[in-house]
Scaffold this motif. Structure first.
Motif, PDB file in Angstrom:
ATOM      1  N   GLU A  67      31.646  31.619  38.771  1.00 17.12           N
ATOM      2  CA  GLU A  67      32.695  32.239  39.568  1.00 17.12           C
ATOM      3  C   GLU A  67      32.181  32.655  40.955  1.00 17.12           C
ATOM      4  N   ARG A  68      33.112  33.100  41.755  1.00 14.41           N
ATOM      5  CA  ARG A  68      32.819  33.503  43.137  1.00 14.41           C
ATOM      6  C   ARG A  68      31.653  34.499  43.202  1.00 14.41           C
ATOM      7  N   ALA A  69      30.653  34.173  44.001  1.00 15.38           N
ATOM      8  CA  ALA A  69      29.471  35.014  44.227  1.00 15.38           C
ATOM      9  C   ALA A  69      28.584  35.167  43.005  1.00 15.38           C
ATOM     10  N   ARG A  70      28.831  34.364  41.958  1.00  7.88           N
ATOM     11  CA  ARG A  70      27.974  34.403  40.779  1.00  7.88           C
ATOM     12  C   ARG A  70      27.026  33.212  40.798  1.00  7.88           C
ATOM     13  N   GLY A  71      25.949  33.327  40.039  1.00  5.81           N
ATOM     14  CA  GLY A  71      24.983  32.248  39.986  1.00  5.81           C
ATOM     15  C   GLY A  71      24.231  32.091  41.301  1.00  5.81           C
ATOM     16  N   LYS A  72      23.580  30.946  41.445  1.00 10.55           N
ATOM     17  CA  LYS A  72      22.769  30.703  42.638  1.00 10.55           C
ATOM     18  C   LYS A  72      23.535  30.018  43.761  1.00 10.55           C
ATOM     19  N   LYS A  73      24.642  29.323  43.442  1.00  8.93           N
ATOM     20  CA  LYS A  73      25.252  28.457  44.439  1.00  8.93           C
ATOM     21  C   LYS A  73      26.686  28.811  44.827  1.00  8.93           C
ATOM     22  N   SER A  74      27.479  29.365  43.914  1.00 13.88           N
ATOM     23  CA  SER A  74      28.862  29.675  44.264  1.00 13.88           C
ATOM     24  C   SER A  74      28.900  30.634  45.451  1.00 13.88           C
ATOM     25  N   LYS A  75      29.854  30.409  46.334  1.00 10.14           N
ATOM     26  CA  LYS A  75      29.878  31.128  47.615  1.00 10.14           C
ATOM     27  C   LYS A  75      30.588  32.472  47.510  1.00 10.14           C
ATOM     28  N   LEU A  76      30.394  33.271  48.558  1.00 10.42           N
ATOM     29  CA  LEU A  76      31.055  34.569  48.647  1.00 10.42           C
ATOM     30  C   LEU A  76      32.539  34.388  48.916  1.00 10.42           C
ATOM     31  N   SER A  77      33.303  35.457  48.726  1.00  8.35           N
ATOM     32  CA  SER A  77      34.745  35.408  48.944  1.00  8.35           C
ATOM     33  C   SER A  77      35.238  36.772  49.395  1.00  8.35           C
ATOM     34  N   ALA A  78      36.420  36.795  49.962  1.00 13.55           N
ATOM     35  CA  ALA A  78      37.073  38.065  50.278  1.00 13.55           C
ATOM     36  C   ALA A  78      37.931  38.535  49.111  1.00 13.55           C
ATOM     37  N   ASP A  79      38.002  37.731  48.052  1.00 13.40           N
ATOM     38  CA  ASP A  79      38.889  38.033  46.930  1.00 13.40           C
ATOM     39  C   ASP A  79      38.142  37.843  45.612  1.00 13.40           C
ATOM     40  N   TYR A  80      37.812  38.954  44.964  1.00 13.10           N
ATOM     41  CA  TYR A  80      37.158  38.900  43.658  1.00 13.10           C
ATOM     42  C   TYR A  80      38.095  39.411  42.558  1.00 13.10           C
ATOM     43  N   SER A  81      39.376  39.293  42.781  1.00 14.44           N
ATOM     44  CA  SER A  81      40.357  39.837  41.847  1.00 14.44           C
ATOM     45  C   SER A  81      40.479  38.997  40.585  1.00 14.44           C
ATOM     46  N   PHE A  82      41.089  39.590  39.591  1.00 16.30           N
ATOM     47  CA  PHE A  82      41.347  38.879  38.338  1.00 16.30           C
ATOM     48  C   PHE A  82      42.243  37.670  38.582  1.00 16.30           C
ATOM     49  N   GLU A  83      43.265  37.832  39.392  1.00 18.42           N
ATOM     50  CA  GLU A  83      44.177  36.715  39.672  1.00 18.42           C
ATOM     51  C   GLU A  83      43.455  35.566  40.358  1.00 18.42           C
ATOM     52  N   ALA A  84      42.483  35.874  41.190  1.00 16.33           N
ATOM     53  CA  ALA A  84      41.700  34.810  41.823  1.00 16.33           C
ATOM     54  C   ALA A  84      40.938  34.020  40.762  1.00 16.33           C
ATOM     55  N   CYS A  85      40.440  34.721  39.758  1.00 11.80           N
ATOM     56  CA  CYS A  85      39.703  34.038  38.683  1.00 11.80           C
ATOM     57  C   CYS A  85      40.623  33.125  37.884  1.00 11.80           C
ATOM     58  N   VAL A  86      41.857  33.543  37.653  1.00  7.21           N
ATOM     59  CA  VAL A  86      42.812  32.680  36.946  1.00  7.21           C
ATOM     60  C   VAL A  86      43.126  31.453  37.796  1.00  7.21           C
ATOM     61  N   ARG A  87      43.294  31.634  39.093  1.00  4.24           N
ATOM     62  CA  ARG A  87      43.553  30.496  39.990  1.00  4.24           C
ATOM     63  C   ARG A  87      42.377  29.522  39.997  1.00  4.24           C
ATOM     64  N   ASP A  88      41.178  30.056  39.877  1.00  2.93           N
ATOM     65  CA  ASP A  88      40.001  29.199  39.927  1.00  2.93           C
ATOM     66  C   ASP A  88      39.956  28.218  38.756  1.00  2.93           C
ATOM     67  N   VAL A  89      40.516  28.590  37.610  1.00  2.00           N
ATOM     68  CA  VAL A  89      40.582  27.656  36.481  1.00  2.00           C
ATOM     69  C   VAL A  89      41.357  26.408  36.893  1.00  2.00           C
ATOM     70  N   ASP A  90      42.515  26.611  37.515  1.00  2.00           N
ATOM     71  CA  ASP A  90      43.319  25.476  37.968  1.00  2.00           C
ATOM     72  C   ASP A  90      42.596  24.661  39.029  1.00  2.00           C
ATOM     73  N   ALA A  91      41.893  25.334  39.923  1.00  2.00           N
ATOM     74  CA  ALA A  91      41.190  24.627  40.990  1.00  2.00           C
ATOM     75  C   ALA A  91      40.101  23.726  40.429  1.00  2.00           C
ATOM     76  N   VAL A  92      39.351  24.233  39.462  1.00  2.00           N
ATOM     77  CA  VAL A  92      38.276  23.436  38.866  1.00  2.00           C
ATOM     78  C   VAL A  92      38.844  22.260  38.083  1.00  2.00           C
ATOM     79  N   LEU A  93      39.880  22.501  37.290  1.00  2.00           N
ATOM     80  CA  LEU A  93      40.482  21.409  36.521  1.00  2.00           C
ATOM     81  C   LEU A  93      41.067  20.338  37.438  1.00  2.00           C
ATOM     82  N   ALA A  94      41.719  20.766  38.502  1.00  2.00           N
ATOM     83  CA  ALA A  94      42.291  19.796  39.437  1.00  2.00           C
ATOM     84  C   ALA A  94      41.200  18.968  40.103  1.00  2.00           C
ATOM     85  N   ALA A  95      40.112  19.622  40.478  1.00  2.00           N
ATOM     86  CA  ALA A  95      39.024  18.905  41.136  1.00  2.00           C
ATOM     87  C   ALA A  95      38.384  17.876  40.213  1.00  2.00           C
ATOM     88  N   ARG A  96      38.409  18.146  38.923  1.00  2.00           N
ATOM     89  CA  ARG A  96      37.824  17.221  37.956  1.00  2.00           C
ATOM     90  C   ARG A  96      38.880  16.294  37.340  1.00  2.00           C
TER      91      ARG A  96
END
Length: 272
Positions: A67-96
């Motif tokens: 997730e955002r700002a976690r691990g060694k490579k994921s980038k920083l963000s202005a939004d670390y909200s729960f809703e952003a994390c739910v949106r990220d599921v869709d973003a990853v699935l769409a990208a793959r």
């Protein structure tokens, strides 16, 4: 546009997936099996799932990400909200290029997975929720202050561990706010309707005892809330309650998690 590395030997893919103002480090094993997307603990990384992936093996397609700002490579963000994390599921699935997936979430990731499965009944094959997504009103003013003090107290050591990827690249205040927001998301009046609306096979794997920052029997009281939830929704069931605690469940009882995944995946093949 994604930046990536592809291994021709096994069709695996690693790369960065842009989303909103940031980019997420993603790993996709590829293959023809049912896609599994793994949702991490609040400040954890995709590496926590390695034993579960090894147990399940190449029968499945495994998609993990930080997730955002976690691990060694994921980038920083202005939004670390729960809703952003739910949106990220869709973003990853769409990208793959994955439309339907089985979500597997631990701790914070279980809440994200429950929300995603509830909102996407046609895209969710099912869900495995590992010691999380339990509706319980554990957040009050005293708990908020306790959380803020805890992360402030840890503020000196987390920057030292950031190069290893073991701690997020977030301030102590940001981490505290994420944890406080989770308390609000956990409230029975907020999470209860989400769980009631899940219409895909969903299995819980529960730990025993405490977790980091908890006291006494707090965690067991939270887990007990699932009895009524499962009684009210036949799609939800407790698959196992294991001996390890919340923090060690993916390391010590990974086989129980893998078995719950197999149980849910079997519904996609049988339709029952």
């Amino acid at each position: 546009m994604t930046t990536n590395s592809i291994s021709s030997a096994d069709s695996s893919w690693t790369g960065m997936v842009p989303v909103d103002d940031t980019a997420l480090a993603v790993t996709d094993t590829g293959g023809p099996g049912i896609p599994l997307i793994y949702l991490n603990g609040q400040f954890a990384t995709q590496g926590y799932w390695r034993r579960v992936l090894a147990d399940l093996g190449p029968e499945f397609r495994h998609i993990t990400y930080d997730e955002r700002a976690r691990g060694k490579k994921s980038k920083l963000s202005a939004d670390y909200s729960f809703e952003a994390c739910v949106r990220d599921v869709d973003a990853v699935l769409a990208a793959r290029d994955v439309d339907r997936a089985l979500v597997v979430g631990w701790s914070y990731g279980a809440f994200v997975g429950a929300h995603w499965a509830s909102r996407n009944p046609d895209r969710a094959i099912g869900a495995v929720l590992v010691d999380g997504a339990q509706p319980y009103d554990w957040l009050d003013e005293a708990m908020e202050q306790r959380i803020r003090k805890l992360f402030k107290r840890l503020g000196w050591i987390t920057p030292l561990l950031r190069p290893t990827g073991l701690t997020p690249r977030m301030t102590a205040a940001q981490q505290a706010e994420c944890n406080i927001e989770l308390g609000k998301v956990s409230r029975a009046r907020e999470l209860g309707p989400v769980l009631d609306d899940i219409t895909v096979p969903t299995r819980y794997v529960l730990a025993s005892g405490s977790s980091f920052g908890s006291r006494g029997d707090e965690q067991e009281l939270i887990r007990a809330s699932l009895d009524a939830v499962c009684a009210g929704n036949p799609h939800l069931r407790i698959s196992a309650k294991v001996a390890s605690n919340h923090d060690h469940i993916l390391r010590k009882d990974f086989h129980a998690v893998a078995e719950a995944v197999r149980e849910v995946a079997a519904f996609d093949h049988s339709g029952h």
